[in-house]
Scaffold this motif. Structure first.
Motif, PDB file in Angstrom:
ATOM      1  N   ALA A 116       0.823  -1.216   0.000  1.00  0.00           N
ATOM      2  CA  ALA A 116       0.000   0.000   0.000  1.00  0.00           C
ATOM      3  C   ALA A 116       0.850   1.255   0.000  1.00  0.00           C
ATOM      4  O   ALA A 116       0.559   2.212  -0.730  1.00  0.00           O
ATOM      5  CB  ALA A 116      -0.939  -0.011   1.208  1.00  0.00           C
ATOM      6  N   VAL A 117       1.909   1.256   0.806  1.00  0.00           N
ATOM      7  CA  VAL A 117       2.786   2.429   0.850  1.00  0.00           C
ATOM      8  C   VAL A 117       3.414   2.661  -0.519  1.00  0.00           C
ATOM      9  O   VAL A 117       3.466   3.786  -1.007  1.00  0.00           O
ATOM     10  CB  VAL A 117       3.863   2.265   1.951  1.00  0.00           C
ATOM     11  N   HIS A 118       3.865   1.585  -1.149  1.00  0.00           N
ATOM     12  CA  HIS A 118       4.441   1.729  -2.493  1.00  0.00           C
ATOM     13  C   HIS A 118       3.409   2.269  -3.478  1.00  0.00           C
ATOM     14  O   HIS A 118       3.692   3.185  -4.247  1.00  0.00           O
ATOM     15  CB  HIS A 118       4.990   0.391  -2.994  1.00  0.00           C
ATOM     16  N   CYS A 119       2.211   1.699  -3.429  1.00  0.00           N
ATOM     17  CA  CYS A 119       1.172   2.145  -4.365  1.00  0.00           C
ATOM     18  C   CYS A 119       0.816   3.615  -4.132  1.00  0.00           C
ATOM     19  O   CYS A 119       0.696   4.378  -5.092  1.00  0.00           O
ATOM     20  CB  CYS A 119      -0.075   1.276  -4.230  1.00  0.00           C
ATOM     21  N   LEU A 120       0.659   4.004  -2.876  1.00  0.00           N
ATOM     22  CA  LEU A 120       0.303   5.391  -2.578  1.00  0.00           C
ATOM     23  C   LEU A 120       1.428   6.356  -2.931  1.00  0.00           C
ATOM     24  O   LEU A 120       1.203   7.385  -3.558  1.00  0.00           O
ATOM     25  CB  LEU A 120      -0.047   5.545  -1.096  1.00  0.00           C
ATOM     26  N   TYR A 121       2.651   6.033  -2.518  1.00  0.00           N
ATOM     27  CA  TYR A 121       3.763   6.961  -2.667  1.00  0.00           C
ATOM     28  C   TYR A 121       4.329   6.968  -4.086  1.00  0.00           C
ATOM     29  O   TYR A 121       4.525   8.017  -4.674  1.00  0.00           O
ATOM     30  CB  TYR A 121       4.867   6.613  -1.666  1.00  0.00           C
ATOM     31  N   ALA A 122       4.577   5.777  -4.622  1.00  0.00           N
ATOM     32  CA  ALA A 122       5.243   5.695  -5.919  1.00  0.00           C
ATOM     33  C   ALA A 122       4.294   5.881  -7.094  1.00  0.00           C
ATOM     34  O   ALA A 122       4.683   6.426  -8.128  1.00  0.00           O
ATOM     35  CB  ALA A 122       5.977   4.360  -6.047  1.00  0.00           C
ATOM     36  N   LEU A 123       3.063   5.430  -6.958  1.00  0.00           N
ATOM     37  CA  LEU A 123       2.157   5.429  -8.110  1.00  0.00           C
ATOM     38  C   LEU A 123       0.967   6.366  -7.972  1.00  0.00           C
ATOM     39  O   LEU A 123       0.470   6.885  -8.965  1.00  0.00           O
ATOM     40  CB  LEU A 123       1.657   4.002  -8.359  1.00  0.00           C
ATOM     41  N   GLY A 124       0.450   6.524  -6.778  1.00  0.00           N
ATOM     42  CA  GLY A 124      -0.731   7.366  -6.589  1.00  0.00           C
ATOM     43  C   GLY A 124      -1.990   6.682  -7.094  1.00  0.00           C
ATOM     44  O   GLY A 124      -2.007   5.504  -7.403  1.00  0.00           O
ATOM     45  N   PHE A 125      -3.071   7.438  -7.151  1.00  0.00           N
ATOM     46  CA  PHE A 125      -4.360   6.928  -7.627  1.00  0.00           C
ATOM     47  C   PHE A 125      -4.327   6.932  -9.149  1.00  0.00           C
ATOM     48  O   PHE A 125      -4.132   7.965  -9.772  1.00  0.00           O
ATOM     49  CB  PHE A 125      -5.490   7.825  -7.120  1.00  0.00           C
ATOM     50  N   GLN A 126      -4.493   5.779  -9.746  1.00  0.00           N
ATOM     51  CA  GLN A 126      -4.432   5.644 -11.204  1.00  0.00           C
ATOM     52  C   GLN A 126      -5.797   5.230 -11.742  1.00  0.00           C
ATOM     53  O   GLN A 126      -6.516   4.476 -11.095  1.00  0.00           O
ATOM     54  CB  GLN A 126      -3.383   4.600 -11.598  1.00  0.00           C
ATOM     55  N   ASP A 127      -6.116   5.711 -12.942  1.00  0.00           N
ATOM     56  CA  ASP A 127      -7.402   5.357 -13.548  1.00  0.00           C
ATOM     57  C   ASP A 127      -7.326   5.259 -15.068  1.00  0.00           C
ATOM     58  O   ASP A 127      -8.312   5.420 -15.756  1.00  0.00           O
ATOM     59  CB  ASP A 127      -8.475   6.372 -13.142  1.00  0.00           C
ATOM     60  N   TYR A 128      -6.141   4.961 -15.588  1.00  0.00           N
ATOM     61  CA  TYR A 128      -5.962   4.954 -17.042  1.00  0.00           C
ATOM     62  C   TYR A 128      -6.589   3.758 -17.747  1.00  0.00           C
ATOM     63  O   TYR A 128      -6.705   3.748 -18.967  1.00  0.00           O
ATOM     64  CB  TYR A 128      -4.474   5.072 -17.415  1.00  0.00           C
ATOM     65  N   GLU A 129      -7.015   2.748 -17.000  1.00  0.00           N
ATOM     66  CA  GLU A 129      -7.784   1.637 -17.572  1.00  0.00           C
ATOM     67  C   GLU A 129      -8.655   1.061 -16.459  1.00  0.00           C
ATOM     68  O   GLU A 129      -8.362   1.264 -15.275  1.00  0.00           O
ATOM     69  CB  GLU A 129      -6.878   0.567 -18.190  1.00  0.00           C
ATOM     70  N   PRO A 130      -9.726   0.375 -16.808  1.00  0.00           N
ATOM     71  CA  PRO A 130     -10.663  -0.105 -15.780  1.00  0.00           C
ATOM     72  C   PRO A 130     -10.022  -0.969 -14.695  1.00  0.00           C
ATOM     73  O   PRO A 130     -10.319  -0.800 -13.517  1.00  0.00           O
ATOM     74  CB  PRO A 130     -11.698  -0.895 -16.577  1.00  0.00           C
ATOM     75  N   ARG A 131      -9.130  -1.883 -15.064  1.00  0.00           N
ATOM     76  CA  ARG A 131      -8.484  -2.740 -14.063  1.00  0.00           C
ATOM     77  C   ARG A 131      -7.735  -1.906 -13.037  1.00  0.00           C
ATOM     78  O   ARG A 131      -7.834  -2.130 -11.822  1.00  0.00           O
ATOM     79  CB  ARG A 131      -7.514  -3.721 -14.733  1.00  0.00           C
ATOM     80  N   VAL A 132      -7.011  -0.914 -13.483  1.00  0.00           N
ATOM     81  CA  VAL A 132      -6.207  -0.072 -12.597  1.00  0.00           C
ATOM     82  C   VAL A 132      -7.116   0.822 -11.735  1.00  0.00           C
ATOM     83  O   VAL A 132      -6.852   1.023 -10.545  1.00  0.00           O
ATOM     84  CB  VAL A 132      -5.205   0.759 -13.416  1.00  0.00           C
ATOM     85  N   LEU A 133      -8.182   1.326 -12.323  1.00  0.00           N
ATOM     86  CA  LEU A 133      -9.138   2.123 -11.552  1.00  0.00           C
ATOM     87  C   LEU A 133      -9.754   1.278 -10.441  1.00  0.00           C
ATOM     88  O   LEU A 133      -9.823   1.705  -9.283  1.00  0.00           O
ATOM     89  CB  LEU A 133     -10.234   2.688 -12.460  1.00  0.00           C
ATOM     90  N   TRP A 134     -10.187   0.066 -10.769  1.00  0.00           N
ATOM     91  CA  TRP A 134     -10.765  -0.824  -9.756  1.00  0.00           C
ATOM     92  C   TRP A 134      -9.739  -1.137  -8.673  1.00  0.00           C
ATOM     93  O   TRP A 134     -10.066  -1.192  -7.488  1.00  0.00           O
ATOM     94  CB  TRP A 134     -11.301  -2.114 -10.384  1.00  0.00           C
TER      95      TRP A 134
END
Length: 193
Positions: A116-134
């Motif tokens: 979670a820390v990696h996703c929040l810090y390194a990537l942030g909230f992503q929505d460029y495709e449905p799988r990533v948005l979900w």
């Protein structure tokens, strides 16, 4: 004013009103956590920086295996909860199952935090495709549901459905996260470390 229209006194407040308020407060706090995580992840400038762990081929492989460990522990949590509450016919829960349930939950959360820390810090909230948005939405939902469940665990007198619903929400969120990330990674890259 007649007696049936008066505001309830402390003596008239039913335990169900108190437990309903406790559930509502826990859900609202959990929802606030989910929203705050989503807002932070959305406004935070992604750093695209990650730390790899020795023995793994990539940070994504590390995240996929940690997420898989968290899901495996969560599935054990589900099974141990069924055993503790007598929902598995003809099988008596062993004496150690309660401790194993608690520790498997702690380890599942511990395994999920670096991801979670990696996703929040390194990537942030992503929505460029449905799988990533979900995946982004489910990540926020999971931690909100987790906070809700932890708050409900400390309350006495809750209806019998409250903890199973909270635990099921946590398991559902974590499973959805895994399906939209680790499973996708393994399907596209094979079972690699």
């Amino acid at each position: 004013m007649s007696a049936d229209r008066e505001a309830p006194t402390v003596r008239q407040i039913q335990p169900s009103m108190v437990s309903g308020a406790a559930i509502a407060v826990a859900v609202l706090i959990g929802a606030a956590v989910a929203v705050l995580l989503g807002v932070y992840a959305n406004v935070h400038e992604p750093r695209f920086f990650s730390i790899n762990v020795a023995g793994f081929s990539s940070p994504t492989a590390v995240k996929s295996w940690l997420a898989t460990l968290a899901v495996a522990l969560a599935v054990f949590q589900f099974g141990s909860a069924l055993a503790m509450y007598g929902k598995i016919p003809r099988i008596a829960a062993p004496g150690w199952i309660g401790s194993a349930h608690v520790w498997s939950g702690r380890l599942a959360v511990l395994a999920s935090v670096p991801v979670a820390v990696h996703c929040l810090y390194a990537l942030g909230f992503q929505d460029y495709e449905p799988r990533v948005l979900w995946h982004s939405l489910l990540g926020c939902f999971f931690y909100g549901a987790f906070v809700t469940k932890m708050l409900l665990l400390t309350r006495k007198g809750l209806p019998g459905w409250a903890l199973p619903v909270a635990g099921g929400s946590v398991l559902t969120g974590l499973t959805g996260i895994w399906l939209t990330s680790a499973l996708w990674f393994f399907q596209n890259n094979g079972i690699i470390f």
